[in-house]
Write a protein that holds these residues in place. Structure first.
Motif: not given
Length: 261
Positions: A171-186
């Motif tokens: 209805d009122h709010a929409t947030i659109l994000s573009f985030v480069p990120r790093a990931r470490y897997v265990f």
């Protein structure tokens, strides 16, 4: 009277030579050669010689009998050489593996997907996160979230990529994000299908499509379960710090499905 005496005299003359001839007869075995009675010059054997048994040699076979035995003699048995005996087992040993190889060749060849999988290093992975749940302050409240991501594994456990995510209250709010990120897997040796990871990045967020803010996505993390060596399913969660003239906080969580190319 004279006639009777003459008859007795003649009879005695006939009996005496017959008795003498009977005394000259020698004992011999059947099949032996009888003594030649026709020779007048053969001396008569003594009484001691007649009383002893005479050992006679076995009669020699006749010429005709010898020829008959020579004809009926059994043929010599064929001689089997060592070389002939060795050839037969060698042929039998060659045929047995040929049948085994033929049976193995008829069986379908099955390949495991793990044999085609050489790890994550040097591979690209794409995923879809959501539909999930998010919540933010500043009067925004609960939202629905979803996003897409892509990453490249420079090493087996470390990757870098980008996520595009949208969170909306409709209805009122929409947030659109573009985030480069790093990931470490265990990875877990005792449970090779399961993996957990931590992630973080810094990017850009747009509030209602026109108000820009810095999106600091730290901390974040999740896990996945390998459905196959390429497909995996899991869950993902992130904490967002939206920095603008006034700061807002956002937290999201949702299911994730990924494919490793």
């Amino acid at each position: 009277m004279m006639g009777r005496l003459l008859v007795l005299f003649v009879a005695a003359m006939l009996v005496v030579p017959a008795a003498a001839m009977a005394a000259d007869i020698e004992e011999f075995e059947l099949g032996g050669t009888a003594p030649n009675m026709s020779s007048a010059n053969t001396p008569m054997p003594s009484a001691a010689a007649v009383s002893k048994p005479v050992a006679t040699a076995p009669a020699a076979p006749a010429a005709g009998a010898a020829q008959t035995k020579a004809v009926k003699a059994p043929a010599p048995k064929p001689v089997v050489t060592k070389q002939a005996v060795a050839v037969k087992p060698a042929g039998a040993q060659k045929k047995a593996p040929a049948k085994a190889n033929g049976a193995a060749a008829q069986e379908p060849v099955r390949y495991s997907s793990r044999a085609l999988y050489d790890g994550r290093e040097g591979h690209f992975q794409a995923g879809f996160v959501g539909p999930g749940f998010g919540v933010a302050n500043k009067g925004i409240g609960p939202m629905m979230t979803m996003g897409v991501e892509g990453e490249y594994f420079f090493w087996e456990h470390l990757s870098a990529g980008m996520r595009i995510e949208v969170a909306t209250e409709f209805d009122h709010a929409t947030i659109l994000s573009f985030v480069p990120r790093a990931r470490y897997v265990f990875d877990f040796d005792s449970h090779p299908r399961w993996s957990a990871y931590v992630q973080g990045g810094v990017g850009l967020a747009l509030y209602n499509g026109k108000h820009a803010a810095a999106d600091i996505s730290i901390p974040g993390g999740g896990f996945w379960w390998k459905w196959t060596d390429r497909w995996s399913v899991g869950a993902d969660t992130n904490f967002h710090l939206l920095v603008r003239s006034d700061t807002a906080f956002e937290w999201t969580i949702g299911p994730a499905i990924r494919y490793l190319f």
